[in-house]
Design an enzyme around this catalytic site. Structure first.
Site, PDB file in Angstrom:
ATOM      1  N   PHE A 111     -38.126  16.794  40.671  1.00 21.42           N
ATOM      2  CA  PHE A 111     -36.779  17.351  40.559  1.00 21.42           C
ATOM      3  C   PHE A 111     -35.757  16.559  41.359  1.00 21.42           C
ATOM      4  O   PHE A 111     -34.557  16.603  41.067  1.00 21.42           O
ATOM      5  CB  PHE A 111     -36.789  18.819  40.998  1.00 21.42           C
ATOM      6  N   LYS A 112     -36.205  15.821  42.341  1.00 26.07           N
ATOM      7  CA  LYS A 112     -35.258  15.111  43.193  1.00 26.07           C
ATOM      8  C   LYS A 112     -34.557  13.969  42.467  1.00 26.07           C
ATOM      9  O   LYS A 112     -33.533  13.473  42.927  1.00 26.07           O
ATOM     10  CB  LYS A 112     -35.966  14.642  44.462  1.00 26.07           C
ATOM     11  N   ASP A 113     -35.083  13.572  41.305  1.00 28.89           N
ATOM     12  CA  ASP A 113     -34.395  12.562  40.502  1.00 28.89           C
ATOM     13  C   ASP A 113     -33.012  13.038  40.060  1.00 28.89           C
ATOM     14  O   ASP A 113     -32.093  12.234  39.897  1.00 28.89           O
ATOM     15  CB  ASP A 113     -35.211  12.213  39.253  1.00 28.89           C
TER      16      ASP A 113
END
Length: 465
Positions: A111-113
């Site tokens: 999700f950090k993308d």
């Protein structure tokens, strides 16, 4: 828009200055002076937008004065065009009113993308405009490091150093970081835990005298406001897919550093009808213990099979505490100074306010593995360990089963084969095609002791001219 420090002793800054500053000089975290809010008619008008169009509308007020509309549109279009699903953040229904929001279709499968691909593009534009070279120093419990490296590796104005706890991230997570051989990328394995790495970063931001003249640190951890801002978007996007804003929606969020669920809290404050926010933690349960007892106290950090959540000090929780204390920087500063050496409690009204906003649950490894097993056997769907923790909490803590409950699936299961195999799944989940040769790639990293001076010396010795 201006941004202020949670501890009240630093001057207000613009978005551009905040993005380049990270931690405030007084040790606080930056938050908007005034949070933008949207009426229901405006929110309804966004319900059929593409993900990039929605991101533009939500981010625009936060970056006012830093990027014009054309610049922002170009960056969000370019960022989310690189995701490997046409829907960017697709929603999967597993059971009646139980959904999984897949946030792992970006380049590093986490999700950090969503935030770090945007942050990299924003930094590149600002630093090129300023003709300024900076040093990124970040700590990772697994996913932030690879996402930050992927977002910033092509920027000539950045040297990036990522600290990870030695032998406490998964093999896939490590290889994603250490197989990037660009000259401006340096990986350091610290002989400690994530909190040790995170503390080194905070201490380095507080005193940057170890850097040569003309260089400054920039944060990519979730202390950087740009990351929180970008994460708000997928709460709106997910809600629209299940009937929002015409009806309320609930979310269960696996979280260690509190940044991801804080973005959900902000989405609610900005006007999205959110009925319930569930904090789902592993055995490192400082957030759950606080929500249950109003006792905010450090404990022993445990090594679990959900390593991205092996965090005892949740940095972004300070942003919520600031709101709960009516944005009183002096009161928050006193509280956090006490927390360094002892357990702290909020005044009863502030605690009741937080408790009314969040539910929580702590899920141990055995329970998490059993959820991976049962979900696959029942629905034919494979969860990673962090997402399984979120889904377990969603099933146990749901307050209104007539409303959609959305669990944030924060990573691809191939990043964590050990718990997947332990669940009885017959084989290690396969990496996507673009990453299928990961374990054949050359690695480069250095192991350093849990010593701030040793790490800082290594950073200064390996800065590019």
């Amino acid at each position: 828009m201006k941004y202020i420090s949670t501890r009240g002793q630093s001057p207000a800054l613009s978005f551009e200055e905040v993005m380049l500053t990270g931690l405030a000089p007084d040790g606080g975290l930056y938050v908007p002076e005034t949070l933008p809010t949207f009426d229901q008619q405006t929110i309804k008008s966004w319900s059929h937008l593409t993900y990039a169009e929605l991101a533009f509308n939500i981010m625009k007020p936060f970056v006012e004065g830093c990027f014009d509309d054309a610049e922002l549109r170009h960056m969000v279009d370019d960022c989310y065009a690189g995701f490997r699903h046409d829907d960017v953040a697709p929603l999967v229904e597993l059971d009646a009113n139980q959904y999984v929001l897949e946030l792992f279709h970006g380049p590093t499968l986490a999700f950090k993308d969503f935030a770090l691909q945007m942050l990299g593009r924003m930094l590149n534009r600002v630093l090129t405009r300023r003709q300024k070279k900076v040093v990124i120093l970040g700590a990772t419990s697994g996913d932030t490091g690879s996402a930050a490296i992927e977002g910033c590796r092509g920027c000539d104005m950045i040297d990036i150093f990522i600290l990870h706890p030695h032998e406490r991230v998964s093999d896939v997570q490590r290889k994603q970081m250490t197989s990037v051989l660009d000259v401006n990328v340096v990986n350091i394995a610290v002989q400690g835990n994530f909190d040790d790495c995170q503390q080194m970063v905070k201490d380095s931001f507080a005193d940057q005298s170890f850097l040569p003249e003309g260089r400054q640190l920039v944060a990519v951890n979730s202390i950087n406001w740009a990351r929180i801002m970008a994460q708000i978007v997928y709460y709106f996007s997910a809600a629209f897919k299940v009937g929002g804003p015409y009806k309320s929606v609930s979310f269960s969020v696996p979280t260690g550093n509190f940044g991801d669920i804080f973005a959900g809290y902000l989405a609610k404050k900005m006007g999205l009808p959110i009925h319930q926010l569930i904090v789902a933690t592993n055995a490192n349960d400082i957030l759950h213990r606080y929500l249950e007892t109003n006792n905010y106290e450090k404990g022993q950090l445990l090594h679990t099979m959900s390593p991205s959540m092996d965090i005892m000090v949740s940095s972004n929780f300070e942003r919520l505490l600031f709101d709960a204390l009516d944005r009183d920087g002096d009161a928050l500063r006193d509280l956090m100074q006490s927390f360094n050496s002892q357990a702290v409690n909020l005044p009863s009204n502030a605690y009741k306010n937080i408790r009314s906003l969040f539910d929580s649950m702590s899920i141990k490894d055995d329970h998490m593995v059993s959820v991976i097993k049962s979900v696959y056997e029942t629905h034919g769907y494979l969860l990673d360990p962090h997402s399984a923790i979120g889904y377990a909490a969603a099933l146990e803590k749901v307050k209104d089963e007539s409303l959609p409950m959305i669990t944030l699936a924060t990573a691809h299961p191939a990043k964590f084969p050990e718990p997947v195999l332990k669940s009885g799944y017959p084989r290690a989940p396969e990496l996507p095609d673009h990453m299928c040769d990961l374990f054949d790639r050359e690695e480069r990293y250095v192991v350093k002791p849990n010593d701030l001076e040793a790490v800082q010396s290594y950073v200064t010795e390996h800065l590019e001219a």
